[in-house]
Design a protein around this motif. Structure first.
Motif, PDB file in Angstrom:
ATOM      1  N   GLY A 124       7.302 -30.228  -9.003  1.00 18.23           N
ATOM      2  CA  GLY A 124       7.702 -29.245 -10.005  1.00 18.23           C
ATOM      3  C   GLY A 124       6.719 -28.121 -10.210  1.00 18.23           C
ATOM      4  O   GLY A 124       6.750 -27.445 -11.244  1.00 18.23           O
ATOM      5  N   ASN A 125       5.828 -27.891  -9.237  1.00 22.00           N
ATOM      6  CA  ASN A 125       4.833 -26.824  -9.361  1.00 22.00           C
ATOM      7  C   ASN A 125       5.406 -25.504  -8.852  1.00 22.00           C
ATOM      8  O   ASN A 125       5.797 -25.387  -7.688  1.00 22.00           O
ATOM      9  N   LEU A 126       5.445 -24.501  -9.728  1.00 23.38           N
ATOM     10  CA  LEU A 126       6.024 -23.199  -9.401  1.00 23.38           C
ATOM     11  C   LEU A 126       4.933 -22.134  -9.474  1.00 23.38           C
ATOM     12  O   LEU A 126       4.234 -22.006 -10.482  1.00 23.38           O
ATOM     13  N   SER A 127       4.770 -21.371  -8.397  1.00 29.12           N
ATOM     14  CA  SER A 127       3.765 -20.310  -8.360  1.00 29.12           C
ATOM     15  C   SER A 127       4.389 -19.055  -7.768  1.00 29.12           C
ATOM     16  O   SER A 127       5.449 -19.107  -7.148  1.00 29.12           O
ATOM     17  N   TYR A 128       3.725 -17.901  -7.975  1.00 29.37           N
ATOM     18  CA  TYR A 128       4.265 -16.671  -7.399  1.00 29.37           C
ATOM     19  C   TYR A 128       3.143 -15.753  -6.936  1.00 29.37           C
ATOM     20  O   TYR A 128       2.005 -15.843  -7.394  1.00 29.37           O
ATOM     21  N   ASN A 129       3.494 -14.865  -6.013  1.00 25.01           N
ATOM     22  CA  ASN A 129       2.573 -13.854  -5.506  1.00 25.01           C
ATOM     23  C   ASN A 129       3.149 -12.473  -5.777  1.00 25.01           C
ATOM     24  O   ASN A 129       4.361 -12.264  -5.693  1.00 25.01           O
ATOM     25  N   GLU A 130       2.270 -11.530  -6.094  1.00 21.49           N
ATOM     26  CA  GLU A 130       2.683 -10.138  -6.234  1.00 21.49           C
ATOM     27  C   GLU A 130       2.842  -9.556  -4.831  1.00 21.49           C
ATOM     28  O   GLU A 130       1.905  -9.567  -4.035  1.00 21.49           O
ATOM     29  N   THR A 131       4.024  -9.067  -4.513  1.00 21.02           N
ATOM     30  CA  THR A 131       4.279  -8.540  -3.175  1.00 21.02           C
ATOM     31  C   THR A 131       5.381  -7.494  -3.261  1.00 21.02           C
ATOM     32  O   THR A 131       5.758  -7.066  -4.354  1.00 21.02           O
ATOM     33  N   ARG A 132       5.914  -7.091  -2.145  1.00 22.50           N
ATOM     34  CA  ARG A 132       7.018  -6.131  -2.114  1.00 22.50           C
ATOM     35  C   ARG A 132       7.715  -6.221  -0.767  1.00 22.50           C
ATOM     36  O   ARG A 132       7.200  -6.829   0.176  1.00 22.50           O
ATOM     37  N   CYS A 133       8.883  -5.615  -0.678  1.00 24.36           N
ATOM     38  CA  CYS A 133       9.621  -5.631   0.583  1.00 24.36           C
ATOM     39  C   CYS A 133       8.866  -4.815   1.634  1.00 24.36           C
ATOM     40  O   CYS A 133       8.295  -3.770   1.317  1.00 24.36           O
ATOM     41  N   PRO A 134       8.858  -5.266   2.878  1.00 31.19           N
ATOM     42  CA  PRO A 134       8.180  -4.509   3.936  1.00 31.19           C
ATOM     43  C   PRO A 134       8.902  -3.205   4.239  1.00 31.19           C
ATOM     44  O   PRO A 134      10.051  -2.996   3.835  1.00 31.19           O
ATOM     45  N   ALA A 135       8.237  -2.339   4.959  1.00 29.34           N
ATOM     46  CA  ALA A 135       8.822  -1.048   5.330  1.00 29.34           C
ATOM     47  C   ALA A 135      10.114  -1.261   6.108  1.00 29.34           C
ATOM     48  O   ALA A 135      10.211  -2.163   6.940  1.00 29.34           O
TER      49      ALA A 135
ATOM     50  N   TYR B 142       8.344 -16.183  -5.777  1.00 25.45           N
ATOM     51  CA  TYR B 142       8.036 -17.516  -6.279  1.00 25.45           C
ATOM     52  C   TYR B 142       8.192 -18.547  -5.167  1.00 25.45           C
ATOM     53  O   TYR B 142       9.068 -18.434  -4.306  1.00 25.45           O
ATOM     54  N   THR B 143       7.345 -19.584  -5.223  1.00 26.51           N
ATOM     55  CA  THR B 143       7.434 -20.709  -4.291  1.00 26.51           C
ATOM     56  C   THR B 143       7.354 -22.003  -5.084  1.00 26.51           C
ATOM     57  O   THR B 143       6.492 -22.159  -5.955  1.00 26.51           O
ATOM     58  N   CYS B 144       8.277 -22.921  -4.786  1.00 27.24           N
ATOM     59  CA  CYS B 144       8.310 -24.218  -5.465  1.00 27.24           C
ATOM     60  C   CYS B 144       7.697 -25.275  -4.553  1.00 27.24           C
ATOM     61  O   CYS B 144       8.071 -25.394  -3.391  1.00 27.24           O
ATOM     62  N   SER B 145       6.763 -26.044  -5.087  1.00 27.25           N
ATOM     63  CA  SER B 145       6.167 -27.147  -4.329  1.00 27.25           C
ATOM     64  C   SER B 145       6.508 -28.463  -5.011  1.00 27.25           C
ATOM     65  O   SER B 145       6.901 -28.495  -6.183  1.00 27.25           O
TER      66      SER B 145
ATOM     67  N   HIS C 168      17.759 -23.155 -13.635  1.00 30.70           N
ATOM     68  CA  HIS C 168      18.297 -23.424 -12.300  1.00 30.70           C
ATOM     69  C   HIS C 168      17.321 -24.305 -11.518  1.00 30.70           C
ATOM     70  O   HIS C 168      16.100 -24.106 -11.578  1.00 30.70           O
ATOM     71  N   TYR C 169      17.872 -25.259 -10.774  1.00 27.97           N
ATOM     72  CA  TYR C 169      17.026 -26.143  -9.976  1.00 27.97           C
ATOM     73  C   TYR C 169      16.723 -25.514  -8.624  1.00 27.97           C
ATOM     74  O   TYR C 169      17.607 -24.967  -7.956  1.00 27.97           O
ATOM     75  N   VAL C 170      15.461 -25.595  -8.216  1.00 31.06           N
ATOM     76  CA  VAL C 170      15.002 -25.060  -6.934  1.00 31.06           C
ATOM     77  C   VAL C 170      14.358 -26.199  -6.157  1.00 31.06           C
ATOM     78  O   VAL C 170      13.456 -26.876  -6.664  1.00 31.06           O
ATOM     79  N   GLU C 171      14.815 -26.439  -4.940  1.00 32.98           N
ATOM     80  CA  GLU C 171      14.272 -27.524  -4.132  1.00 32.98           C
ATOM     81  C   GLU C 171      12.828 -27.235  -3.734  1.00 32.98           C
ATOM     82  O   GLU C 171      12.422 -26.077  -3.579  1.00 32.98           O
ATOM     83  N   ALA C 172      12.049 -28.309  -3.574  1.00 33.51           N
ATOM     84  CA  ALA C 172      10.658 -28.174  -3.138  1.00 33.51           C
ATOM     85  C   ALA C 172      10.607 -27.505  -1.767  1.00 33.51           C
ATOM     86  O   ALA C 172      11.393 -27.825  -0.873  1.00 33.51           O
ATOM     87  N   GLY C 173       9.691 -26.555  -1.621  1.00 31.30           N
ATOM     88  CA  GLY C 173       9.552 -25.828  -0.367  1.00 31.30           C
ATOM     89  C   GLY C 173      10.330 -24.529  -0.325  1.00 31.30           C
ATOM     90  O   GLY C 173      10.133 -23.712   0.580  1.00 31.30           O
ATOM     91  N   ALA C 174      11.217 -24.326  -1.301  1.00 27.10           N
ATOM     92  CA  ALA C 174      12.032 -23.104  -1.315  1.00 27.10           C
ATOM     93  C   ALA C 174      11.276 -21.957  -1.977  1.00 27.10           C
ATOM     94  O   ALA C 174      10.448 -22.164  -2.868  1.00 27.10           O
ATOM     95  N   SER C 175      11.566 -20.731  -1.525  1.00 25.26           N
ATOM     96  CA  SER C 175      10.982 -19.524  -2.114  1.00 25.26           C
ATOM     97  C   SER C 175      12.104 -18.603  -2.559  1.00 25.26           C
ATOM     98  O   SER C 175      13.197 -18.608  -1.982  1.00 25.26           O
ATOM     99  N   PHE C 176      11.836 -17.791  -3.568  1.00 25.29           N
ATOM    100  CA  PHE C 176      12.858 -16.875  -4.073  1.00 25.29           C
ATOM    101  C   PHE C 176      12.187 -15.737  -4.828  1.00 25.29           C
ATOM    102  O   PHE C 176      11.020 -15.828  -5.229  1.00 25.29           O
ATOM    103  N   TRP C 177      12.952 -14.648  -5.003  1.00 25.26           N
ATOM    104  CA  TRP C 177      12.475 -13.502  -5.772  1.00 25.26           C
ATOM    105  C   TRP C 177      12.805 -13.726  -7.238  1.00 25.26           C
ATOM    106  O   TRP C 177      13.931 -14.049  -7.578  1.00 25.26           O
TER     107      TRP C 177
END
Length: 469
Positions: A168-179, A162-165, A144-153
């Motif tokens: 074509g650079n794709l990176s992700y952070n370990e996180t969770r939904c807030p309370a 995940y965040t796309c820059s 699936h194509y993800v536009e630059a600047g977009a974030s998704f789970w």
């Protein structure tokens, strides 16, 4: 009739000349186009409005059929050309397979060779609906194509963001939904959304309020499934809540005697026989306590024992007559039992175990019976007792149950959060059934207090003004 004929002649000539102009007569059903034209004219559509919007549709049908239109129809009809986004130009006959960030090298042979479209300028490609330089293209994730600047789970539990820059650079952070939020899919998009809860309540001479707000009375004294997760649900943590009622002193009704919760391999019983304590897997235990690596918490909150599951489910019982189950919205449509299925439709909450709708609460109770206790019955033996008009008028006053709906009474700040009508009716029924019992009045007032506080509403002191005997 003359006007209709004039419109038909006008539309026939218009469509005929336009189709000939495009050079694709076989692709257009003239009869349908003429009928649409006449209908628009009858509705008072301006000729210019019809000419430019409808002819565009006809031209699109012509081009996508594979026929190559002979000329730009907008020039001869003086219809304006569409406005194109930045870094693109309008073309009357452009490629139907343009270069995109996801596919920068389109096929040399395209099934749609000529469409009216906006074409990206040299050095630019399509990214969604925008034309961007190739260096600013986004990313590909699992096809699936993800536009630059977009974030998704990137997972089903919302723990990898995940965040796309650009480039074509794709990176992700370990996180969770807030309370106060939970991971779920809404309108096809996975994300962290505010948690909604539904509550099923049983109180008094058992009055049920389902997850979807349906009210009914059921006075069976056997053991019944109050709430549980449907067996076909595989992605949710399963649990079950069973309740047992017992007859009151006058043998004319019943109240909740015991609540049993099964989850994570534990069987937890809260019973009138063991006030201020619980029984866990057969052993009497004091509160508070935690089980299963803190996934299960048992504690006291005011008058209630609370069993809290890490999935967001809470079960309450006051060791007396009030029990309720609260579930988060991820259980929507997955519940079953006397509390209904939690699908936001109260009209189908009398659903029995076999999927059919019960005609009466006794039939519903029999369907969800899980154990027969010696001497127990599934509801009233014969017609359930009722009250006469004089009794109802007496117990509707502020001296008894009217305090619930009194606009100046102790529950005044709760009325906008929890409708007092149902609780008022329950109170009148119970007090009448037990011949003016202040104890039954107190049970309903306690139930309404709990419902109000669960919604965060303020309830003012009322116990001192209600004589108990």
């Amino acid at each position: 009739m003359v006007q209709k004929l004039e419109k038909q002649i006008f539309c026939s000539a218009l469509i005929k000349n336009f189709v000939e102009l495009l050079g694709c007569q076989p692709a257009i059903d003239s009869s349908i186009s003429i009928s649409t034209c006449m209908l628009d004219l009858c509705r008072g559509e301006a000729v210019n409005t019809y000419l430019c919007s409808t002819l565009q549709g006809l031209a699109d049908i012509c081009q996508r059929s594979g026929a190559k239109a002979g000329s730009n129809w907008r020039i001869s009809t003086q219809c304006p050309t569409p406005k194109c986004p930045e870094n693109s130009n309008y073309e009357f006959c452009g490629s139907g397979c343009p270069a995109t960030c996801a596919n920068p090298n389109p096929p040399t042979k395209c099934n749609v060779t000529c469409v009216e479209t906006c074409v990206c300028k040299d050095g630019f490609v399509l990214s969604g609906t925008k034309c961007v330089p190739k260096a600013q293209c986004g990313c590909l994730y699992e096809g699936h194509y993800v536009e630059a600047g977009a974030s998704f789970w990137g997972d089903e539990t919302c723990k990898k963001r995940y965040t796309c820059s650009a480039g074509g650079n794709l990176s992700y952070n370990e996180t969770r939904c807030p309370a106060g939020q939970q991971c779920q899919v809404v309108e096809g998009i996975r994300g962290c959304y505010p948690v909604n809860y539904a509550t099923c309540m049983v109180s008094g001479d058992p009055h049920f309020v389902t997850f979807d707000g349906e009210r009914y009375n059921f006075q069976g004294t056997c053991a019944y499934q109050m709430a549980g997760v449907s067996s076909n649900q595989t992605s949710l943590e399963h649990f079950s809540v069973v309740l047992q009622n017992n007859g009151q002193d006058k043998k004319i009704g019943s109240v909740v005697k015991l609540v049993e919760v099964k989850v994570y391999g534990y069987t937890i019983i809260i019973s009138k026989d063991n006030p201020a304590a619980v029984v866990v897997n057969g052993e009497l235990s004091n509160l508070p306590m935690t089980l299963n690596s803190n996934k299960l918490q048992l504690y006291r909150n005011g008058w209630f024992a609370v069993i809290e599951i890490d999935s967001g489910v809470k079960v309450y019982y006051d060791w007396n007559s009030i029990a309720f189950v609260t579930v988060p919205s991820k259980y929507m449509g997955a519940m079953q039992g006397l509390c209904g299925n939690y699908n936001l439709n109260p009209k189908d909450d009398m659903q029995m175990r076999d999927g059919k709708q019960a005609v009466a609460s006794e039939e519903l109770g029999q369907s969800w019976k899980v154990a027969t206790i010696p001497g127990c019955v599934d509801g009233c033996s014969g017609p359930c007792p009722s009250c006469n008009t004089t009794q109802k008028e007496t117990y509707n006053t502020n001296s008894y149950c009217g305090i619930i709906s009194d606009p100046a009474g102790p529950f005044r700040d709760c009325h906008s959060n929890v409708d007092p009508t149902g609780f008022l009716n329950d109170c009148v029924y119970d007090v009448c059934l037990y011949q003016g019992s202040r104890n039954m009045q107190c049970k309903t007032l306690t139930a309404y207090t709990a419902a109000c506080q669960l919604k965060g509403a303020t309830v003012y002191s009322w116990r001192c003004s209600v004589p108990i005997k």
